[in-house]
Design a protein around this motif. Sequence first.
Motif, PDB file in Angstrom:
ATOM      1  N   ASP A  23      -1.047  12.110  -8.250  1.00 12.03           N
ATOM      2  CA  ASP A  23       0.247  12.415  -7.729  1.00 12.03           C
ATOM      3  C   ASP A  23       0.204  12.812  -6.175  1.00 12.03           C
ATOM      4  O   ASP A  23       0.246  13.870  -5.777  1.00 12.03           O
ATOM      5  N   ALA A  24      -0.083  11.714  -5.384  1.00 14.91           N
ATOM      6  CA  ALA A  24      -0.362  11.880  -3.796  1.00 14.91           C
ATOM      7  C   ALA A  24       0.614  12.598  -3.175  1.00 14.91           C
ATOM      8  O   ALA A  24       0.342  13.386  -2.232  1.00 14.91           O
ATOM      9  N   ALA A  25       1.838  12.171  -3.545  1.00 15.60           N
ATOM     10  CA  ALA A  25       3.151  12.567  -2.701  1.00 15.60           C
ATOM     11  C   ALA A  25       3.276  14.412  -3.130  1.00 15.60           C
ATOM     12  O   ALA A  25       3.416  15.105  -2.113  1.00 15.60           O
ATOM     13  N   GLY A  26       2.898  14.816  -4.394  1.00 18.91           N
ATOM     14  CA  GLY A  26       3.237  16.099  -4.661  1.00 18.91           C
ATOM     15  C   GLY A  26       2.028  16.794  -4.018  1.00 18.91           C
ATOM     16  O   GLY A  26       2.239  17.994  -3.613  1.00 18.91           O
ATOM     17  N   LEU A  27       0.823  16.307  -4.305  1.00 21.17           N
ATOM     18  CA  LEU A  27      -0.500  16.899  -3.611  1.00 21.17           C
ATOM     19  C   LEU A  27      -0.284  17.100  -1.932  1.00 21.17           C
ATOM     20  O   LEU A  27      -0.334  18.092  -1.513  1.00 21.17           O
ATOM     21  N   ASP A  28       0.315  16.193  -1.397  1.00 25.45           N
ATOM     22  CA  ASP A  28       0.567  16.056  -0.017  1.00 25.45           C
ATOM     23  C   ASP A  28       1.631  17.257   0.346  1.00 25.45           C
ATOM     24  O   ASP A  28       1.403  18.109   1.336  1.00 25.45           O
ATOM     25  N   ALA A  29       2.505  17.389  -0.357  1.00 23.26           N
ATOM     26  CA  ALA A  29       3.568  18.079  -0.168  1.00 23.26           C
ATOM     27  C   ALA A  29       3.052  19.725  -0.474  1.00 23.26           C
ATOM     28  O   ALA A  29       3.495  20.709   0.607  1.00 23.26           O
ATOM     29  N   LEU A  30       2.456  19.983  -1.520  1.00 21.97           N
ATOM     30  CA  LEU A  30       1.648  21.234  -1.874  1.00 21.97           C
ATOM     31  C   LEU A  30       0.756  21.536  -0.815  1.00 21.97           C
ATOM     32  O   LEU A  30       0.993  22.786  -0.340  1.00 21.97           O
ATOM     33  N   ALA A  31      -0.066  20.443  -0.224  1.00 22.92           N
ATOM     34  CA  ALA A  31      -1.184  20.993   0.750  1.00 22.92           C
ATOM     35  C   ALA A  31      -0.402  21.343   1.962  1.00 22.92           C
ATOM     36  O   ALA A  31      -1.199  22.083   2.872  1.00 22.92           O
ATOM     37  N   ALA A  32       0.648  20.747   2.482  1.00 18.79           N
ATOM     38  CA  ALA A  32       1.180  20.972   3.589  1.00 18.79           C
ATOM     39  C   ALA A  32       2.018  22.114   3.682  1.00 18.79           C
ATOM     40  O   ALA A  32       2.106  22.704   4.759  1.00 18.79           O
ATOM     41  N   LYS A  33       2.294  22.997   2.645  1.00 18.56           N
ATOM     42  CA  LYS A  33       3.022  24.256   2.701  1.00 18.56           C
ATOM     43  C   LYS A  33       2.140  25.464   2.142  1.00 18.56           C
ATOM     44  O   LYS A  33       2.638  26.641   2.602  1.00 18.56           O
ATOM     45  N   GLN A  34       1.284  25.344   1.518  1.00 12.51           N
ATOM     46  CA  GLN A  34       0.159  26.388   1.146  1.00 12.51           C
ATOM     47  C   GLN A  34      -1.271  26.135   0.963  1.00 12.51           C
ATOM     48  O   GLN A  34      -1.485  24.952   0.984  1.00 12.51           O
ATOM     49  N   ILE A  35      -1.925  27.220   0.918  1.00 16.55           N
ATOM     50  CA  ILE A  35      -3.326  27.174   0.495  1.00 16.55           C
ATOM     51  C   ILE A  35      -3.456  26.453  -0.981  1.00 16.55           C
ATOM     52  O   ILE A  35      -2.818  27.124  -1.821  1.00 16.55           O
ATOM     53  N   VAL A  36      -4.231  25.585  -0.909  1.00 16.19           N
ATOM     54  CA  VAL A  36      -4.653  24.875  -2.168  1.00 16.19           C
ATOM     55  C   VAL A  36      -6.224  25.177  -2.750  1.00 16.19           C
ATOM     56  O   VAL A  36      -6.978  24.762  -2.206  1.00 16.19           O
ATOM     57  N   PRO A  37      -6.305  26.017  -3.588  1.00 16.45           N
ATOM     58  CA  PRO A  37      -7.517  26.191  -4.317  1.00 16.45           C
ATOM     59  C   PRO A  37      -8.069  24.880  -4.829  1.00 16.45           C
ATOM     60  O   PRO A  37      -7.075  24.254  -5.854  1.00 16.45           O
ATOM     61  N   GLY A  38      -9.160  24.077  -4.617  1.00 16.81           N
ATOM     62  CA  GLY A  38      -9.536  22.993  -5.197  1.00 16.81           C
ATOM     63  C   GLY A  38     -11.173  23.002  -5.846  1.00 16.81           C
ATOM     64  O   GLY A  38     -11.862  23.959  -4.957  1.00 16.81           O
ATOM     65  N   TYR A  39     -11.479  22.281  -7.026  1.00 22.54           N
ATOM     66  CA  TYR A  39     -12.733  22.715  -7.304  1.00 22.54           C
ATOM     67  C   TYR A  39     -13.509  21.183  -7.535  1.00 22.54           C
ATOM     68  O   TYR A  39     -12.715  20.373  -7.814  1.00 22.54           O
ATOM     69  N   ILE A  40     -14.687  21.208  -7.575  1.00 21.79           N
ATOM     70  CA  ILE A  40     -15.561  20.236  -8.158  1.00 21.79           C
ATOM     71  C   ILE A  40     -16.663  20.987  -8.794  1.00 21.79           C
ATOM     72  O   ILE A  40     -17.433  21.915  -8.640  1.00 21.79           O
ATOM     73  N   MET A  59     -16.519  17.123   0.510  1.00 22.09           N
ATOM     74  CA  MET A  59     -15.012  17.032   0.338  1.00 22.09           C
ATOM     75  C   MET A  59     -14.760  18.483   0.145  1.00 22.09           C
ATOM     76  O   MET A  59     -13.624  18.871   0.744  1.00 22.09           O
ATOM     77  N   LEU A  60     -15.580  19.494  -0.546  1.00 16.36           N
ATOM     78  CA  LEU A  60     -15.151  20.755  -0.339  1.00 16.36           C
ATOM     79  C   LEU A  60     -15.157  21.520   0.937  1.00 16.36           C
ATOM     80  O   LEU A  60     -14.554  22.270   1.290  1.00 16.36           O
ATOM     81  N   ARG A  61     -16.184  20.981   1.851  1.00 18.82           N
ATOM     82  CA  ARG A  61     -16.056  21.351   3.217  1.00 18.82           C
ATOM     83  C   ARG A  61     -14.807  20.925   3.869  1.00 18.82           C
ATOM     84  O   ARG A  61     -14.255  21.710   4.732  1.00 18.82           O
ATOM     85  N   ARG A  62     -14.343  19.638   3.496  1.00 14.56           N
ATOM     86  CA  ARG A  62     -13.307  19.178   4.105  1.00 14.56           C
ATOM     87  C   ARG A  62     -11.895  19.937   3.677  1.00 14.56           C
ATOM     88  O   ARG A  62     -10.910  20.288   4.616  1.00 14.56           O
ATOM     89  N   LEU A  63     -11.979  20.253   2.486  1.00 14.79           N
ATOM     90  CA  LEU A  63     -10.855  21.267   2.019  1.00 14.79           C
ATOM     91  C   LEU A  63     -10.780  22.471   2.855  1.00 14.79           C
ATOM     92  O   LEU A  63     -10.092  22.957   3.098  1.00 14.79           O
ATOM     93  N   GLN A  64     -11.961  23.037   2.916  1.00 13.87           N
ATOM     94  CA  GLN A  64     -11.973  24.625   3.690  1.00 13.87           C
ATOM     95  C   GLN A  64     -11.664  24.145   5.426  1.00 13.87           C
ATOM     96  O   GLN A  64     -10.981  25.111   5.902  1.00 13.87           O
ATOM     97  N   GLN A  65     -12.160  23.130   5.771  1.00  9.58           N
ATOM     98  CA  GLN A  65     -11.832  22.853   7.163  1.00  9.58           C
ATOM     99  C   GLN A  65     -10.215  22.652   7.469  1.00  9.58           C
ATOM    100  O   GLN A  65      -9.957  22.895   8.434  1.00  9.58           O
ATOM    101  N   THR A  66      -9.565  22.289   6.490  1.00  7.07           N
ATOM    102  CA  THR A  66      -8.312  21.935   6.672  1.00  7.07           C
ATOM    103  C   THR A  66      -7.505  23.208   6.142  1.00  7.07           C
ATOM    104  O   THR A  66      -6.094  23.009   5.749  1.00  7.07           O
ATOM    105  N   GLY A  67      -8.219  24.361   5.903  1.00  5.98           N
ATOM    106  CA  GLY A  67      -7.352  25.615   5.540  1.00  5.98           C
ATOM    107  C   GLY A  67      -7.096  25.868   3.955  1.00  5.98           C
ATOM    108  O   GLY A  67      -6.146  26.555   3.756  1.00  5.98           O
ATOM    109  N   HIS A  68      -7.720  25.199   2.999  1.00  3.74           N
ATOM    110  CA  HIS A  68      -7.758  25.367   1.737  1.00  3.74           C
ATOM    111  C   HIS A  68      -9.120  26.018   1.102  1.00  3.74           C
ATOM    112  O   HIS A  68      -9.969  26.336   1.831  1.00  3.74           O
ATOM    113  N   LYS A  69      -9.005  26.344  -0.136  1.00  3.84           N
ATOM    114  CA  LYS A  69     -10.086  27.193  -0.653  1.00  3.84           C
ATOM    115  C   LYS A  69     -10.807  26.523  -1.437  1.00  3.84           C
ATOM    116  O   LYS A  69     -10.532  25.794  -2.616  1.00  3.84           O
TER     117      LYS A  69
END
Length: 409
Positions: A23-40, A59-69
Amino acid sequence: MSTYESALLTLLDDRGYIHQMTDAAGLDALAAKQIVPGYIGFDATAPSLHIGSLVQIMMLRRLQQTGHKPVVVMGGGTTRIGDPTGRDESRKMLTDETIEANIASIRTVFDKLLTFGDGPTDAVMVNNHDWLGQLGYIELLQQVGTHFTINRMLSFDSVRLRLEREQPMTFLEFNYMILQGYDFRHLSHTMGVRLQMGGSDQWGNIVNGLELGRRMDGSELFGLTTPLLTTADGAKMGKTAAGAVWLNEDQLPAYDFWQYWRNVDDRDVGKFLRLFTDLPIDEIARLETLEGAEINAAKEVLANEVTRLVRGADAAMRAEATARETFAGSGAGEDLPTLAVGADGMRIAALLTDIGLTASNGEAKRKLAEGAVKLDGETITDPAHLVLPSEGQTLRLSLGKKRHALVQR
């Protein structure tokens, strides 16, 4: 350029990481407004991951570089089963001690690429054996098994292809997708993880976990996969004729790691710079337009940047210095692979394989017959040629123009 609102998806899209999203739109909206914890998730089947896993780590590095966990999930539990995806046979079973040692070794690479800690965007590493190991069999069947149908499980490529090839699949392996799906549900339930990422071959497993979280908890979860990463000639990333390109220094010397990136196909330079380095996009665009001999300068930038990230600045400098000495012919270079032979010496075919220049004695014999092997500048074609340095002497062994090693006594 990207049309996403969030810095996360903009960065991932611009650098070529995105293949599929649930769900690209849903993930984009979530990541634009709050910290998103993501895992691999990463299984611990060896003391090191190889570069086929590096795109996931980045990808995990990019997650952190853009303010996520970033949440790194080590498969202490799932490693005991073995992911059947893309395999025709079962993995060998590892002891608990081996798995724990592998996890500790693998951790050292993540420490270089991610910032770990207790902060809201600091990375954490967890071991899925901590929760999978506590699950009772009846509990698993009742709580999780009811959400999986055999019909659906049989349709997944990891199962279907194995059965079509008439290769046996154990009941143990058949359960892998259930446990991986439960990982996503557990992480969302206990840590607020909203996103699972992985390679394109993990799409089915990711969707399983996403649906399990929705059915058990009503959670809104997201999945994102990367394209299957191949080199310009169609080969799967991470393997060479001489074997896997390991991330850990203990499994592959820094010079060999650096050389892998220095020798990539000209057509791969831009793609690899975007995926595996932090260089700005406009600088990468400039480098990938270089042609002829100048593209080698871009390859050295790639080799230096990736080696610096994965192995550290000192390893990158040593590897580059060794390459310059080796190709200038002015010295052996201190970072070349080195093998000490005993007083009886060693036959050159066996030596080529032991030192890692060839993957087998058969390949060594073929390379010798082709005239591709030199010992201190002299072409050797006889596989039985005895390599016997004098006491304290160092000989230079070369396979083609780009691969070198040292033989000592």
